[in-house]
Enzyme design. Structure first.
Site, mmCIF file in Angstrom:
data_model
loop_
_atom_site.group_PDB
_atom_site.id
_atom_site.type_symbol
_atom_site.label_atom_id
_atom_site.label_comp_id
_atom_site.label_asym_id
_atom_site.label_seq_id
_atom_site.Cartn_x
_atom_site.Cartn_y
_atom_site.Cartn_z
ATOM 1 N N PRO A 188 42.906 40.497 42.200
ATOM 2 C CG PRO A 188 43.972 40.212 44.253
ATOM 3 C CD PRO A 188 44.495 39.967 42.459
ATOM 4 C CD1 TRP A 189 37.645 41.732 44.940
ATOM 5 C CD2 TRP A 189 38.559 42.304 47.406
ATOM 6 N NE1 TRP A 189 37.358 41.027 46.253
ATOM 7 C CE2 TRP A 189 37.689 41.458 47.099
ATOM 8 C CE3 TRP A 189 39.047 43.577 48.524
ATOM 9 C CZ2 TRP A 189 37.693 40.851 48.486
ATOM 10 C CZ3 TRP A 189 39.197 42.505 49.863
ATOM 11 C CH2 TRP A 189 38.533 41.640 49.668
ATOM 12 C CE LYS A 191 38.721 41.271 35.068
ATOM 13 N NZ LYS A 191 38.502 41.473 36.323
ATOM 14 C CB ALA A 224 39.238 42.629 41.420
ATOM 15 C CD GLU A 225 34.780 41.335 38.218
ATOM 16 O OE1 GLU A 225 36.355 41.732 38.591
ATOM 17 O OE2 GLU A 225 33.855 41.157 38.571
ATOM 18 C CB SER A 228 39.085 33.193 45.075
ATOM 19 O OG SER A 228 38.242 32.807 43.657
ATOM 20 C CB CYS A 287 46.805 36.677 50.361
ATOM 21 S SG CYS A 287 47.791 36.523 50.258
ATOM 22 C CD GLN A 309 35.073 39.967 51.503
ATOM 23 O OE1 GLN A 309 34.230 39.158 50.174
ATOM 24 N NE2 GLN A 309 36.134 39.242 52.164
HETATM 25 P P1 NAD Z 1 38.432 36.264 42.812
HETATM 26 O O1 NAD Z 1 38.871 34.627 42.287
HETATM 27 O O2 NAD Z 1 36.737 36.575 42.693
HETATM 28 O O3 NAD Z 1 38.972 37.135 41.608
HETATM 29 C C1 NAD Z 1 39.936 37.541 41.277
HETATM 30 C C2 NAD Z 1 40.201 37.994 39.767
HETATM 31 O O4 NAD Z 1 39.641 37.222 38.903
HETATM 32 C C3 NAD Z 1 39.338 39.506 39.549
HETATM 33 O O5 NAD Z 1 39.646 40.356 38.559
HETATM 34 C C4 NAD Z 1 38.448 39.091 38.541
HETATM 35 O O6 NAD Z 1 37.005 39.881 37.901
HETATM 36 C C5 NAD Z 1 38.140 37.903 38.146
HETATM 37 N N1 NAD Z 1 38.106 36.429 37.402
HETATM 38 C C6 NAD Z 1 36.468 35.897 37.967
HETATM 39 N N2 NAD Z 1 36.447 35.432 37.869
HETATM 40 C C7 NAD Z 1 36.852 34.721 36.758
HETATM 41 C C8 NAD Z 1 36.929 33.750 35.760
HETATM 42 N N3 NAD Z 1 36.049 33.417 35.317
HETATM 43 N N4 NAD Z 1 37.810 33.762 34.799
HETATM 44 C C9 NAD Z 1 39.086 34.704 34.964
HETATM 45 N N5 NAD Z 1 38.842 35.905 35.638
HETATM 46 C C10 NAD Z 1 37.910 35.989 36.813
HETATM 47 O O7 NAD Z 1 38.998 36.891 43.951
HETATM 48 P P2 NAD Z 1 38.277 37.902 44.942
HETATM 49 O O8 NAD Z 1 37.617 37.809 45.649
HETATM 50 O O9 NAD Z 1 39.510 39.053 44.123
HETATM 51 O O10 NAD Z 1 40.777 38.026 45.981
HETATM 52 C C11 NAD Z 1 39.896 37.319 47.399
HETATM 53 C C12 NAD Z 1 40.913 36.151 46.262
HETATM 54 O O11 NAD Z 1 42.524 35.917 47.010
HETATM 55 C C13 NAD Z 1 41.661 35.550 48.614
HETATM 56 O O12 NAD Z 1 40.960 33.987 47.741
HETATM 57 C C14 NAD Z 1 42.621 35.436 49.117
HETATM 58 O O13 NAD Z 1 43.148 34.838 49.225
HETATM 59 C C15 NAD Z 1 42.934 35.937 47.436
HETATM 60 N N6 NAD Z 1 44.519 36.356 47.098
HETATM 61 C C16 NAD Z 1 45.675 35.736 47.294
HETATM 62 C C17 NAD Z 1 46.708 36.426 47.037
HETATM 63 C C18 NAD Z 1 48.363 35.462 46.856
HETATM 64 O O14 NAD Z 1 49.048 36.186 46.700
HETATM 65 N N7 NAD Z 1 48.673 34.316 47.683
HETATM 66 C C19 NAD Z 1 47.231 37.726 47.650
HETATM 67 C C20 NAD Z 1 46.076 38.596 47.251
HETATM 68 C C21 NAD Z 1 45.293 38.201 47.664
#
Ligand code: NAD
Length: 495
Positions: free
Chosen positions: A165-166, A190, A192-193, A244, A299, A346
């Protein structure tokens, strides 16, 4: 006024950004997208574009997986000491370039510059930790079984996929890939965008530091295309996803179809339970610090504060006083204490939850709404405290911004029940001077992590992962996680 004139960019960062558009990195070289499309990278603090990344196609991702699999046998065959020495060269290079990577990350993720540098140092410490841990792994473990000679043989898997994620781009790459690489796997990252630049910088640095081509590969692009292609690849041997729960489910489904082992590190809705025997002002200060740290885009943040009724009023009064002092500003301004959120979407999400929450019975008792920073057209929001019924949407769903939902409790049992009444299970904290009670409550809260008199604590060697909607398959940062990156073969000979 443009970003580079308003804030002093390091010459190396200006040079790096001057190389936009940024291709992915496969097999030791830049790999432009075969589709030709670009995605802008925006500084969330100023709203200015700082570059473009290539939007890679499913075919590009398939190429990266093939290259990582081709690079695997040689990397896996290196003696552990030799592989470790190469990784430590990369670690030294990252440490040497900490200020540069920190500034890149401040610009793309909206992270306060010193905190971004701290994340880079954390990457360094994490990789050093796993290189050392891997030296102690026995790849042949004898089993004492009557009538048989038997042992377990451990070997790395092959090409491992990572989707990030970002919010902590560089730190999370370190948490993810370090055990995989130390064990002898190759990786496809991969990012985040919105935050792909630090990953590209890392891949280039790895090449310079002497990592063999194809050991670290980066695929840039959209989640629905590049991310989905990586998670659906039948040729990856393991997948790790951080993000997420909604996307985590899609990734797990895709991996499930190929029976690829998957590990999910997902969102949270953490509680802080504050008893009446604490230094109230000190705890209030720490929780204000937690919710404003990286603008609440953390998170495991404490986003539900359950405070004993005897100290509730004093606690809230102190929080308001402290929140009033938080200076919101651009991440490169050294006086900034809270930066922007990562993008327009966001910002709309954070403000939307405040509106939805209040429309359905929550009350805003502090702050909330958009914030402005003179001269910076960024994604700024004010911190907020909400209160009201605990079934309110703002009390139940992950907002991912500087917003806490506060409520009173009277008994230990009530506090535990309130903390556990959530779909998530990532991290909670308990604050009390009574160590027996602290241990009881810490163990009774259902989550991957319970912290005592602190929030957000991640020492290397302590597993960090989630349960329920917050994670699946292990976690990070511990010796057990390293073992995930070895497959095992039981070898048995009847004697
Ligand atoms: P996101 O799930 O929208 O995106 C995460 C990644 O998944 C990005 O690289 C995105 O491009 C990719 N992605 C999106 N759609 C996809 C698909 N259909 N198939 C495969 N990959 C895909 O999350 P976000 O908005 O970037 O990050 C925020 C989330 O991450 C929050 O829920 C946060 O709590 C969580 N997070 C968890 C931890 C942890 O250690 N538990 C750490 C950091 C963030």
């Amino acid at each position: 006024m443009s970003l580079s004139t308003k804030f002093k960019l390091l010459p190396e960062v200006a040079r790096f950004l001057g190389g936009s558009p940024f291709a992915g990195f496969i097999g030791g070289k830049d790999f432009p997208s075969s589709g030709g499309a670009l995605i802008p990278t925006i500084d969330p603090g100023s709203g200015e574009k700082i570059g473009d990344i290539h939007d890679m196609t499913a075919a590009d991702v398939a190429k990266a997986v093939d290259v990582a699999n081709q690079a695997f046998p040689k990397w896996a065959a290196l003696p552990q000491q030799e592989r470790g020495a190469i990784l430590l060269k990369l670690v030294d290079a990252v440490e040497k370039h900490k200020a540069i990577i920190g500034q890149i990350e401040a610009l793309e993720a909206g992270k306060i510059e010193v905190q971004a540098q701290g994340d880079v140092q954390n990457f360094v410490d994490t990789m050093r930790y796993f290189v050392k841990q891997a030296e102690a792994v026995h790849t042949r473990t004898k089993l004492n079984v009557p009538g048989h000679e038997a042992w377990v043989h451990r070997a790395p898997w092959g090409a491992c996929g990572f989707i990030f994620p970002w919010n902590f781009p560089f730190l999370l790459i370190g948490w993810g890939i370090s055990p995989a690489l130390a064990a002898g796997n190759t990786v496809i990252i991969k990012p985040a965008e919105d935050t792909s630049l630090s990953a590209i910088y890392l891949a280039r640095l790895a090449k310079e530091a002497g990592l063999p081509d194809g050991v670290i590969n980066v695929v840039t692009g959209r989640g629905q295309t590049a991310g989905a292609a990586l998670s659906a690849s039948p040729k990856i041997k393991r997948m790790s996803f951080t993000g997420s729960p909604e996307v985590g489910q899609l990734v797990a489904e895709a991996c499930g179809r190929n029976l690829v082992p998957v590990k999910l590190e997902l969102g949270g809705k953490g509680a802080a339970v504050v008893f009446d025997d604490v230094d109230v002002n000190a705890v209030a200060d720490k929780l204000v610090g937690a919710i404003t740290f990286h603008t609440g885009q953390v998170c495991c943040d404490a986003t539900r504060w359950f405070v004993h009724s005897k100290i509730y009023d004093q606690f809230i009064a102190r929080c308001k006083e402290k929140l009033d002092q938080v200076k919101i500003g651009h991440p490169l301004d050294p006086t900034t204490q809270m930066g922007p959120v990562v993008n327009h979407r966001q910002r709309a999400r954070v403000l939307g939850y405040q509106e939805k929450g209040q429309a359905t019975g929550a009350k805003c008792i502090y702050g909330g709404g958009p914030a402005t920073v003179p001269g910076c057209d960024g994604n700024y929001v004010k911190p907020a405290l909400l209160t009201g019924p605990l079934d309110n949407v703002a009390a139940r769903e992950e907002i991912f911004g500087p917003v806490a939902y506060v409520a009173k409790f009277d008994t230990e049992e009530q506090a535990i029940a309130m903390a556990n009444d959530t779909d998530y299970g990532l991290a909670n904290s308990v604050w009390t001077g009574d160590s027996a009670r602290a241990a009881r409550v810490a163990e009774a809260m259902v989550a991957g992590n319970s912290w005592i008199n602190a929030h957000n604590v991640f020492p290397h060697g302590v597993p960090y992962g989630g349960v329920k909607k917050s994670g699946l398959g292990g976690g990070v940062l511990s010796p057990e996680v390293l073992m995930d990156y070895y497959r095992s073969t039981s070898v048995v000979r009847p004697v």
